[in-house]
Design a protein around this motif. Structure first.
Motif, PDB file in Angstrom:
ATOM      1  N   TYR A   1      -9.528  13.470   4.399  1.00  0.00           N
ATOM      2  CA  TYR A   1      -9.712  12.239   3.610  1.00  0.00           C
ATOM      3  C   TYR A   1      -8.452  11.400   3.768  1.00  0.00           C
ATOM      4  CZ  TYR A   1     -13.603  14.597   1.365  1.00  0.00           C
ATOM      5  OH  TYR A   1     -14.789  15.247   1.151  1.00  0.00           O
ATOM      6  N   VAL A   2      -8.600  10.103   3.526  1.00  0.00           N
ATOM      7  CA  VAL A   2      -7.443   9.209   3.446  1.00  0.00           C
ATOM      8  C   VAL A   2      -7.402   8.667   2.028  1.00  0.00           C
ATOM      9  CG1 VAL A   2      -6.310   7.141   4.364  1.00  0.00           C
ATOM     10  CG2 VAL A   2      -7.831   8.468   5.835  1.00  0.00           C
ATOM     11  N   LEU A   3      -6.242   8.770   1.402  1.00  0.00           N
ATOM     12  CA  LEU A   3      -6.038   8.139   0.098  1.00  0.00           C
ATOM     13  C   LEU A   3      -5.291   6.838   0.339  1.00  0.00           C
ATOM     14  CD1 LEU A   3      -5.661   8.027  -3.056  1.00  0.00           C
ATOM     15  CD2 LEU A   3      -3.521   9.282  -2.685  1.00  0.00           C
ATOM     16  N   ASN A   4      -5.828   5.746  -0.171  1.00  0.00           N
ATOM     17  CA  ASN A   4      -5.113   4.471  -0.076  1.00  0.00           C
ATOM     18  C   ASN A   4      -4.961   3.877  -1.468  1.00  0.00           C
ATOM     19  OD1 ASN A   4      -5.586   1.116   0.887  1.00  0.00           O
ATOM     20  ND2 ASN A   4      -3.826   2.325   1.472  1.00  0.00           N
TER      21      ASN A   4
ATOM     22  N   ASP B   1       2.767  10.382  -8.046  1.00  0.00           N
ATOM     23  CA  ASP B   1       2.000  11.355  -8.809  1.00  0.00           C
ATOM     24  C   ASP B   1       0.922  12.034  -7.949  1.00  0.00           C
ATOM     25  OD1 ASP B   1       1.573  12.672 -11.168  1.00  0.00           O
ATOM     26  OD2 ASP B   1       0.081  11.236 -11.895  1.00  0.00           O
ATOM     27  N   LEU B   2       0.459  11.355  -6.912  1.00  0.00           N
ATOM     28  CA  LEU B   2      -0.664  11.889  -6.123  1.00  0.00           C
ATOM     29  C   LEU B   2      -0.253  12.541  -4.807  1.00  0.00           C
ATOM     30  CD1 LEU B   2      -3.126   8.969  -6.808  1.00  0.00           C
ATOM     31  CD2 LEU B   2      -3.679  11.351  -7.197  1.00  0.00           C
ATOM     32  N   LYS B   3       0.999  12.331  -4.387  1.00  0.00           N
ATOM     33  CA  LYS B   3       1.353  12.801  -3.042  1.00  0.00           C
ATOM     34  C   LYS B   3       1.389  14.319  -2.932  1.00  0.00           C
ATOM     35  CE  LYS B   3       6.298  12.033  -3.524  1.00  0.00           C
ATOM     36  NZ  LYS B   3       7.376  11.105  -3.362  1.00  0.00           N
ATOM     37  N   GLU B   4       1.393  15.017  -4.090  1.00  0.00           N
ATOM     38  CA  GLU B   4       1.346  16.493  -4.042  1.00  0.00           C
ATOM     39  C   GLU B   4       0.049  16.992  -3.390  1.00  0.00           C
ATOM     40  OE1 GLU B   4       0.211  18.655  -7.698  1.00  0.00           O
ATOM     41  OE2 GLU B   4       0.308  16.723  -8.734  1.00  0.00           O
ATOM     42  N   PHE B   5      -0.977  16.149  -3.321  1.00  0.00           N
ATOM     43  CA  PHE B   5      -2.260  16.575  -2.745  1.00  0.00           C
ATOM     44  C   PHE B   5      -2.338  16.306  -1.234  1.00  0.00           C
ATOM     45  CE2 PHE B   5      -3.005  15.398  -7.199  1.00  0.00           C
ATOM     46  CZ  PHE B   5      -3.479  16.624  -7.676  1.00  0.00           C
TER      47      PHE B   5
ATOM     48  N   TRP C   1       0.825  -1.217   0.000  1.00  0.00           N
ATOM     49  CA  TRP C   1       0.000   0.000   0.000  1.00  0.00           C
ATOM     50  C   TRP C   1       0.854   1.260   0.000  1.00  0.00           C
ATOM     51  CZ3 TRP C   1      -3.570  -1.111   4.863  1.00  0.00           C
ATOM     52  CH2 TRP C   1      -4.461  -2.145   4.570  1.00  0.00           C
ATOM     53  N   LYS C   2       0.236   2.331  -0.475  1.00  0.00           N
ATOM     54  CA  LYS C   2       0.774   3.669  -0.274  1.00  0.00           C
ATOM     55  C   LYS C   2      -0.402   4.541   0.153  1.00  0.00           C
ATOM     56  CE  LYS C   2       5.131   4.005  -1.150  1.00  0.00           C
ATOM     57  NZ  LYS C   2       5.973   4.243   0.019  1.00  0.00           N
ATOM     58  N   SER C   3      -0.166   5.413   1.142  1.00  0.00           N
ATOM     59  CA  SER C   3      -1.285   6.188   1.687  1.00  0.00           C
ATOM     60  C   SER C   3      -0.879   7.600   2.047  1.00  0.00           C
ATOM     61  CB  SER C   3      -1.808   5.531   2.953  1.00  0.00           C
ATOM     62  OG  SER C   3      -2.259   4.259   2.660  1.00  0.00           O
ATOM     63  N   GLU C   4      -1.836   8.485   1.998  1.00  0.00           N
ATOM     64  CA  GLU C   4      -1.641   9.880   2.403  1.00  0.00           C
ATOM     65  C   GLU C   4      -2.930  10.398   3.010  1.00  0.00           C
ATOM     66  OE1 GLU C   4       1.157  11.754   2.212  1.00  0.00           O
ATOM     67  OE2 GLU C   4       2.257  10.119   1.245  1.00  0.00           O
ATOM     68  N   TYR C   5      -2.791  11.355   3.921  1.00  0.00           N
ATOM     69  CA  TYR C   5      -3.963  12.129   4.342  1.00  0.00           C
ATOM     70  C   TYR C   5      -4.123  13.297   3.384  1.00  0.00           C
ATOM     71  CZ  TYR C   5      -4.037   9.731   8.867  1.00  0.00           C
ATOM     72  OH  TYR C   5      -4.127   8.788   9.852  1.00  0.00           O
TER      73      TYR C   5
END
Ligand code: FAD
Length: 469
Positions: free
Chosen positions: A388-391, A415-419, A332-336
């Motif tokens: 939000y949590v992105l997973n 590509d998405l971690k900028e958010f 997994w990769k995740s970000e708030y």
């Protein structure tokens, strides 16, 4: 027998020492080759393949105390397995003494006080099952086979987070066996520093034997479930998700995901394996309000499947279980996230289209609400700016596919971690995520955690975890 010491050396454990240890135990002590050893040593993520020297299936606090004392005296590496669902495999270590808590799954509910006491080996489903007898629940996660201990000690979120915060915000006490094999109580009044540390600092301070949760009136019926559309409608569905989530009352939690359709009976056969977009919802307030709140989802576009209905809350809590079996390979990769921008939705769709396995998914969980109204240092779980949590969830069957699936997840994340808010969820970190990601998860609270660690576990006896130095 060869064992691993706490300092990372291999040592011999004499048979006589082992025999006298065994005499003081109530539950079974398993060695490689014993019936049950394989089931006990394996964890949810098949990428993790480790072999403890000894597995103790504890049958109570006295067993836990005996094990901690023995491991401490013998300088044996100790690890603790709750539900075994940690993706990084923190529950197990080669050559260690593993405490398997899966025989300790009792739950006691005081319906009048709205409090539940759960033994630390409980899975989420055990707790929901007992609390729902009284129409009560606490904040737990989305898959019922996850362990309450690992989830709670790292934070915890689910359908009820918008109303009542992180799981750990709902904890009022814990019982803990410390490194010197003492049983202590941790609450706001008793050992408050330890209590603070345990609510986000993981298993760094001791073996938690039981957890007391605040309960809230929920269900027993709610409006919940899932509606799915073909991926060709993804842009419109994600736009709908953004709008509805922004306006949703806190009784309503919305999750959106894209993945190849699983072979579920509520989805037509011809769509199985094809990319879909879906919205998952739970309205935990009045049924009539819930039915009204989800009508915009049910009537949108041309759904290919719709099981968003009035149903028991406990059943909703098991809806995703079949998609997350033990024994697959996971990464997994995740970000708030602070919110959801249209640009993020475009990228979300683009990377979903590149999914490499029928089991992988990209998911957005809505968590904004109660957790944002509390100070960041209320407990180490922090991240009070997360909405939000992105997973990015890679899941596949065979080792030969490791590289392709891991690369897919990493590329999507890059590509998405900028958010991102800059924060991430400690319980979603994989084993290749190190110190920097732990700092992202715990932020400024890490330095206070270090102080508490040096008071309660100065030798770093509890180290098979997201280790606080
Ligand atoms: C399919 C799936 C779904 C998930 N869904 C959610 C979700 O909806 N919400 C959410 O917040 N998280 C979710 N998670 C993440 C989950 O919170 C973590 O994986 C958590 O670590 C699982 O706890 P466990 O007890 O099963 O883990 P384990 O692997 O058993 O343990 C994890 C860590 O906690 C320590 N630990 C366990 N028990 C104790 C104890 N009694 N005392 C001290 N330390 C202990 C272990 O030593 C280890 O370091 C999910 C994970 C999976 C795999």
């Amino acid at each position: 027998m060869k064992v691993q010491t706490i300092d990372g050396h291999e040592a011999d454990l004499p048979q006589t020492v082992l025999d006298s240890f065994k005499m003081g135990l109530k539950g079974p002590l398993l060695l490689p080759g014993d019936a049950g050893y394989e089931e006990s040593r394996t964890v949810w993520n098949a990428m993790i393949d480790r072999k403890p020297a000894l597995i103790m299936r504890c049958l109570g606090i006295a067993d836990i105390i005996s094990c901690v004392r023995f491991a401490h005296d013998q300088r044996l590496l100790l690890c603790i397995k709750g539900g075994g669902h940690n993706i990084a495999g923190l529950a197990t270590a080669d050559g260690s003494l593993m405490l398997d808590l899966s025989l300790m799954r009792g739950v006691w509910v005081d319906a009048e006080q709205k409090v539940a006491h759960a033994q630390a080996g409980c899975l989420l489903g055990d707790l929901d099952r007992e609390t729902q007898v009284h129409g009560l629940a606490t904040v737990l996660g989305f898959v019922s086979m996850t362990g309450i201990a690992g989830l709670t000690l790292g934070g915890g979120f689910g359908y009820l987070t918008r109303r009542w915060g992180w799981t750990t915000d709902n904890v009022i006490g814990m019982d803990v066996v410390t490194a010197d094999a003492r049983l202590v109580r941790a609450t706001e009044e008793e050992n408050p520093d330890l209590f603070w540390g345990l609510r986000g600092g993981g298993g760094n301070f001791g073996v938690v034997t039981g957890i007391d949760y605040m309960l809230h009136p929920v269900g027993p019926e709610v409006v919940g479930g899932i509606v799915a559309w073909p991926a060709s409608e993804a842009a419109e569905v994600l736009n709908l998700y953004r709008t509805l989530a922004r306006e949703a009352p806190q009784e309503l939690t919305l999750v959106t995901l894209m993945r190849p359709a699983p072979p579920a009976p509520w989805l037509p056969k011809e769509i199985h394996g094809k990319l879909i977009v879906a919205i998952l919802a739970c309205h935990s307030g009045k049924i009539e309000d819930g039915e009204k709140a989800v009508s915009a989802i049910k009537s949108f576009g041309t759904p290919i499947g719709d099981v968003l209905v009035r149903r028991p809350y406990a059943q909703l809590q098991t809806l995703l279980d079949g998609t997350q079996p033990k024994g697959r390979r996971y990464y997994w990769k995740s970000e708030y996230l602070p919110g959801i921008e249209p640009k993020l939705c475009e990228k979300f769709i683009a990377h979903s289209e590149k999914i490499r396995s029928p089991h992988s998914a990209m998911i957005l969980f809505q968590i904004e609400g109660a957790l944002n109204r509390v100070e960041d240092n209320h407990s180490p779980v922090g991240n009070r700016d997360a909405r939000y949590v992105l997973n990015i969830g890679g899941a596949w069957e065979h080792e030969v596919d490791d590289t392709a699936n891991i690369n897919w997840a990493r590329e999507a994340w890059n590509d998405l971690k900028e958010f991102s808010t800059g924060g991430t969820y400690i319980n979603f970190l994989t084993r290749d995520e190190g110190r920097e990601r732990m700092e992202a998860a715990l932020g400024k609270n890490l330095s206070r955690l270090s102080e508490i660690k040096s008071k309660w576990d100065p030798e770093n006896f509890f180290r098979t975890n997201r280790n606080i130095q």
